[in-house]
Design a protein around this motif. Structure first.
Motif, short mmCIF file in Angstrom:
data_model
loop_
_atom_site.label_atom_id
_atom_site.label_comp_id
_atom_site.label_asym_id
_atom_site.label_seq_id
_atom_site.Cartn_x
_atom_site.Cartn_y
_atom_site.Cartn_z
N TYR A 82 23.97 39.61 38.75
CA TYR A 82 24.86 39.90 37.63
C TYR A 82 26.31 39.65 38.01
N ALA A 83 26.72 40.12 39.18
CA ALA A 83 28.11 39.99 39.60
C ALA A 83 28.52 38.54 39.75
N ILE A 84 27.67 37.72 40.36
CA ILE A 84 28.06 36.32 40.55
C ILE A 84 28.05 35.57 39.23
N ARG A 85 27.16 35.99 38.30
CA ARG A 85 27.16 35.36 36.98
C ARG A 85 28.45 35.68 36.22
N VAL A 86 28.89 36.92 36.31
CA VAL A 86 30.15 37.31 35.66
C VAL A 86 31.33 36.57 36.29
N ALA A 87 31.37 36.56 37.63
CA ALA A 87 32.48 35.92 38.34
C ALA A 87 32.56 34.43 38.03
N GLU A 88 31.42 33.78 37.96
CA GLU A 88 31.43 32.34 37.67
C GLU A 88 31.77 32.06 36.22
N THR A 89 31.34 32.94 35.31
CA THR A 89 31.67 32.76 33.90
C THR A 89 33.16 32.98 33.66
N TRP A 90 33.70 34.02 34.27
CA TRP A 90 35.13 34.30 34.12
C TRP A 90 36.00 33.36 34.94
N LYS A 91 35.42 32.70 35.95
CA LYS A 91 36.15 31.75 36.81
C LYS A 91 37.39 32.40 37.43
N LEU A 92 37.16 33.54 38.08
CA LEU A 92 38.26 34.28 38.70
C LEU A 92 38.82 33.51 39.88
N GLY A 93 40.11 33.65 40.09
CA GLY A 93 40.78 32.92 41.16
C GLY A 93 41.31 31.58 40.69
N GLN A 94 42.05 30.92 41.53
CA GLN A 94 42.65 29.65 41.19
C GLN A 94 41.75 28.49 41.61
N LYS A 95 41.70 27.47 40.79
CA LYS A 95 40.90 26.29 41.10
C LYS A 95 41.43 25.64 42.38
N GLY A 96 40.55 25.35 43.30
CA GLY A 96 40.95 24.77 44.58
C GLY A 96 41.20 25.82 45.64
N LYS A 97 41.64 27.02 45.22
CA LYS A 97 41.84 28.12 46.17
C LYS A 97 40.64 29.06 46.19
N ASP A 98 39.96 29.20 45.05
CA ASP A 98 38.77 30.07 44.95
C ASP A 98 39.07 31.46 45.47
N ASN A 99 40.20 32.00 45.04
CA ASN A 99 40.69 33.27 45.57
C ASN A 99 40.53 34.42 44.57
N GLY A 100 39.32 34.54 44.03
CA GLY A 100 39.03 35.62 43.11
C GLY A 100 38.14 36.68 43.74
N VAL A 101 38.24 37.91 43.24
CA VAL A 101 37.39 39.02 43.68
C VAL A 101 36.97 39.81 42.45
N LEU A 102 35.69 40.13 42.36
CA LEU A 102 35.17 40.95 41.27
C LEU A 102 34.60 42.24 41.85
N PHE A 103 35.07 43.36 41.33
CA PHE A 103 34.62 44.70 41.74
C PHE A 103 33.83 45.28 40.57
N VAL A 104 32.51 45.37 40.72
CA VAL A 104 31.62 45.78 39.62
C VAL A 104 31.03 47.16 39.89
#
Length: 306
Positions: A82-104
């Motif tokens: 579920y967490a990775i599906r949400v993170a990929e749908t929301w596309k958190l972080g910057q493109k090329g940097k991939d610097n997103g974090v999701l706390f579920v």
């Protein structure tokens, strides 16, 4: 016209009937409203305002996107998927940097996960995420203080990104190893069965399953065993499956095995019944004043329960 039980399309439809219910029952991705998405109403208004300001300031100064999501229930889904599906749908972080974090946080399931983008996996390792969950978050959740647990988790995540959080790595790794091995064993049983079906089937069904399972072999081993071991296992599947098919097709014993398995699979598919399911709905979509920046995730992070 009724298809014979051994017809490839009959086998394919039967396999899809087995796989689709899990997808249909999966929790939908909620609307991305901001850096704190408290859909389970766990947090006070003051905590939401405080965390929104804190996470905005962090993003403005570093470009890292750290987002909190609380949900009432995973509706039978596992929190890792579920967490990775949400993170990929929301596309958190910057493109090329991939610097997103999701706390579920899943309230009714009593589960929590920190999902880490590729670009931050060096700072927020699986071991560090595990310690943050066990030390900072779970003790507060067990006492019913969700505000303090979420705040402590966010503060620890930001500190780890800055390199200012120094957990006991050895203790964290020992806990991660056990969980990873259990998860990998489950993965091998479930995905291994369909891999074997694809390997010993013939024609369209075989190669359809080969392609269909590529994302599973690409994501889960890396998430459970790490990038190096998971990448090697993925490469083994990607190259080993066609080689094994070629070898089986060139040997008399292999042809006999494939024929035998093909008959068994056709017979079992003829006896299998259909599945039906329905799923609830959550609001989903994007827009508004906040959105992800195009980052990607590979399954890094850790989970816990209280």
């Amino acid at each position: 016209m009724k298809l014979p039980s051994r017809h490839p399309l009959y086998v394919l439809v039967s396999l899809l009937c087995l796989l689709l219910p899990a997808l249909l029952l999966a929790s939908e991705v909620p609307f991305l409203a901001g850096r704190v998405n408290d859909t389970a109403n766990l947090l006070s208004a003051a905590t939401v305002t405080e965390l929104e300001a804190l996470l905005k300031a962090h993003e403005d100064s570093t470009s890292n996107q750290v987002v909190v999501l609380t949900v009432q229930s995973l509706e039978g889904d596992d929190i890792e998927s579920y967490a990775i599906r949400v993170a990929e749908t929301w596309k958190l972080g910057q493109k090329g940097k991939d610097n997103g974090v999701l706390f579920v946080v899943a309230r009714d399931d009593r589960k929590v996960r920190i999902e880490v983008g590729r670009g931050l996996e060096g700072d927020l390792t699986d071991a560090i995420c595990s310690v943050i969950i066990r030390r900072e978050i779970l003790p507060q959740f067990k006492s019913g203080d969700y505000d303090q647990g979420v705040k402590a988790g966010v503060m620890a995540i930001l500190a780890a990104i800055r390199g200012a959080y120094t957990p006991d790595e050895e203790s964290a790794q020992s806990g991660d190893i056990v969980g990873s091995l259990i998860g990998f064993a489950i993965f091998l049983v479930v995905v291994g069965i369909f891999t074997a079906i694809g390997l010993f089937s013939q024609g369209f069904v075989s190669w359809f399953l080969y392609v269909f399972l590529i994302p599973f072999w690409a994501v889960f081993p890396m998430a459970l065993l790490g990038t190096l071991a998971g990448g090697m296992l993925f490469a083994s599947y990607l190259l080993g499956f066609p080689f094994a098919k070629f070898f089986l097709g060139k040997t008399l014993k292999g042809k006999s095995l494939m024929k035998k398995w093909g008959k068994a699979l056709s017979s079992s598919s003829g006896r299998s019944g259909g599945w039906s399911s329905s799923s609830g709905s959550h609001s989903s979509g994007g827009g508004g004043g906040f959105s992800g920046g195009g980052g990607s995730f590979s399954g890094g992070g850790s989970s816990g329960s209280w």
